[in-house]
Design a protein around this motif. Structure first.
Motif, mmCIF file in Angstrom:
data_model
loop_
_atom_site.group_PDB
_atom_site.id
_atom_site.type_symbol
_atom_site.label_atom_id
_atom_site.label_comp_id
_atom_site.label_asym_id
_atom_site.label_seq_id
_atom_site.Cartn_x
_atom_site.Cartn_y
_atom_site.Cartn_z
ATOM 1 N N PRO A 1 0.835 -1.205 0.000
ATOM 2 C CA PRO A 1 0.000 0.000 0.000
ATOM 3 C C PRO A 1 0.866 1.250 0.000
ATOM 4 C CG PRO A 1 0.260 -0.785 2.231
ATOM 5 C CD PRO A 1 1.014 -1.758 1.351
ATOM 6 N N ALA A 2 0.248 2.414 -0.215
ATOM 7 C CA ALA A 2 0.926 3.686 0.050
ATOM 8 C C ALA A 2 0.675 4.047 1.504
ATOM 9 C CB ALA A 2 0.375 4.778 -0.858
ATOM 10 N N ALA A 3 1.647 4.669 2.131
ATOM 11 C CA ALA A 3 1.473 5.049 3.533
ATOM 12 C C ALA A 3 2.310 6.291 3.813
ATOM 13 C CB ALA A 3 1.889 3.903 4.451
ATOM 14 N N ALA A 4 1.917 7.012 4.846
ATOM 15 C CA ALA A 4 2.689 8.190 5.258
ATOM 16 C C ALA A 4 2.720 8.243 6.780
ATOM 17 C CB ALA A 4 2.068 9.466 4.696
ATOM 18 N N TYR A 5 3.843 8.707 7.297
ATOM 19 C CA TYR A 5 3.995 8.910 8.737
ATOM 20 C C TYR A 5 3.791 10.395 9.048
ATOM 21 C CZ TYR A 5 5.928 9.538 13.332
ATOM 22 O OH TYR A 5 6.079 9.874 14.646
ATOM 23 N N VAL A 6 2.934 10.694 9.999
ATOM 24 C CA VAL A 6 2.658 12.083 10.380
ATOM 25 C C VAL A 6 2.896 12.215 11.889
ATOM 26 C CG1 VAL A 6 0.978 13.955 10.343
ATOM 27 C CG2 VAL A 6 0.852 12.162 8.600
ATOM 28 N N PRO A 7 3.848 13.056 12.281
ATOM 29 C CA PRO A 7 4.099 13.187 13.718
ATOM 30 C C PRO A 7 2.967 13.916 14.429
ATOM 31 C CG PRO A 7 5.439 14.749 12.481
ATOM 32 C CD PRO A 7 4.735 13.894 11.463
ATOM 33 N N ALA A 8 2.931 13.758 15.745
ATOM 34 C CA ALA A 8 1.928 14.450 16.554
ATOM 35 C C ALA A 8 2.004 15.950 16.288
ATOM 36 C CB ALA A 8 2.182 14.160 18.026
ATOM 37 N N GLY A 9 0.852 16.583 16.201
ATOM 38 C CA GLY A 9 0.800 18.044 16.061
ATOM 39 C C GLY A 9 0.920 18.546 14.638
ATOM 40 N N THR A 10 1.097 17.661 13.662
ATOM 41 C CA THR A 10 1.196 18.084 12.254
ATOM 42 C C THR A 10 -0.144 17.851 11.555
ATOM 43 O OG1 THR A 10 3.559 17.609 12.135
ATOM 44 C CG2 THR A 10 2.364 17.612 10.049
ATOM 45 N N ALA A 11 -0.610 18.867 10.858
ATOM 46 C CA ALA A 11 -1.876 18.736 10.126
ATOM 47 C C ALA A 11 -1.668 17.880 8.885
ATOM 48 C CB ALA A 11 -2.386 20.115 9.716
ATOM 49 N N TRP A 12 -2.676 17.049 8.570
ATOM 50 C CA TRP A 12 -2.599 16.221 7.357
ATOM 51 C C TRP A 12 -3.924 16.285 6.608
ATOM 52 C CZ3 TRP A 12 -6.322 12.487 7.216
ATOM 53 C CH2 TRP A 12 -6.802 11.998 8.424
ATOM 54 N N CYS A 13 -3.863 15.899 5.344
ATOM 55 C CA CYS A 13 -5.084 15.825 4.541
ATOM 56 C C CYS A 13 -4.898 14.730 3.493
ATOM 57 C CB CYS A 13 -5.367 17.177 3.873
ATOM 58 S SG CYS A 13 -6.939 17.199 3.000
#
Ligand SMILES: O=C(O)C[C@@H](O)[C@H](O)C(=O)CO
Length: 265
Positions: free
Chosen positions: A82-94
């Protein structure tokens, strides 16, 4: 211990397991089905997130990063990562869906420190574990060898007639060098979808001892104990595991009653 998906809400959410709803400390798991063109935004100040595009194509935005046209699997049963992304705490994602998208949102307590990153599907390690009817196929999406505060994410295909997470193992005690304490969710899919599978969750003292029938889209929560899975003949089983606990290491202990199976193999 089992949660069934509900009809999509306005955001497309069909499952939302939080530490509060699960009655535990670490793992959060949400499943969202997005229509083509539909966006979904999020931000969690105290928790890190791994976004997994289980199927479909989407743009992923995290902080100042934008990764376009990610994913592309027609279903979780397609033989590609799959595609995946890591987003740290406190970072906005969409996530902005370019087609119908099945999006898994996996979370655990975390701190802002690591940069957001796309997890390259080509770099996800693959494993074939077990032999005979214990053989299953593993893709490590966010293993302990890759940076994160607490999250571990992996997907597994268990062919029809096979068993996985077997012989039964557990990871519910922090015993240095022997075992780690990790909560775990199993998000199950079946091919074809009218199938079913079974998961047993049990502890040594049988204070938990459940045999759970799972259908397409169900989540099983494993707060502690052994958690083997069996897929009936004719129905391939996919599951996505999210694990987290006080220490970010997957160190399990097999049920001593059944450990002979691996020692013989
Ligand atoms: O090897 C398998 O069958 C998969 C399991 O290890 C699964 O990822 C799990 O139970 C993790 O604790």
């Amino acid at each position: 211990m089992r949660v069934r998906p509900h009809a999509p809400d306005a955001t497309g959410c069909v499952l939302d397991i939080t530490p509060d709803s699960a009655g535990w400390q670490h793992v959060g798991f949400k499943m969202v089905v997005l229509a083509p063109g539909q966006p979904l935004a999020g931000r969690d100040d105290g928790r890190e997130t791994c976004l997994v595009i289980l199927s479909g194509v989407a743009d992923i935005v995290a902080g100042t990063h934008r990764w376009t046209g990610q994913g592309g699997r027609a279903s979780v049963f397609e033989d590609r990562p799959p595609a995946a992304a890591y987003v740290p705490a406190g970072t906005a994602w969409c996530v902005e869906a370019g087609s119908r998208v099945e999006l898994a949102i996996c979370t655990a307590p975390g701190e802002d420190g690591l940069p957001p990153r796309l997890i390259d599907p080509a770099a996800m390690s693959r494993e074939v574990r077990g032999q005979g009817t214990n053989q299953r196929f593993v893709r490590n999406i966010l293993p302990e060898t890759e940076p994160a505060c607490g999250l571990l994410v992996v997907e597994v295909i268990t062919p029809g007639g096979h068993w996985s997470s077997y012989p039964p193992h557990k990871h519910d005690r922090d015993t240095p060098g022997e075992e780690t304490m990790l909560e775990e969710t199993y998000y199950h899919r079946l091919d074809p979808p009218q199938g079913f599978a079974f998961q047993r969750v049990y502890t040594d003292d049988r204070s938990i001892d459940e045999a759970i029938a799972v259908e397409d889209g169900d989540v099983v929560m494993v707060p502690r104990g052994y958690h083997p899975v069996g897929a009936p003949h004719g129905y391939d089983l996919y599951y996505l595991n999210v694990m987290a606990g006080p220490r970010r290491q997957w160190m399990f202990r097999n049920d001593p009653a059944h450990d002979w199976i691996v020692r013989r193999a």
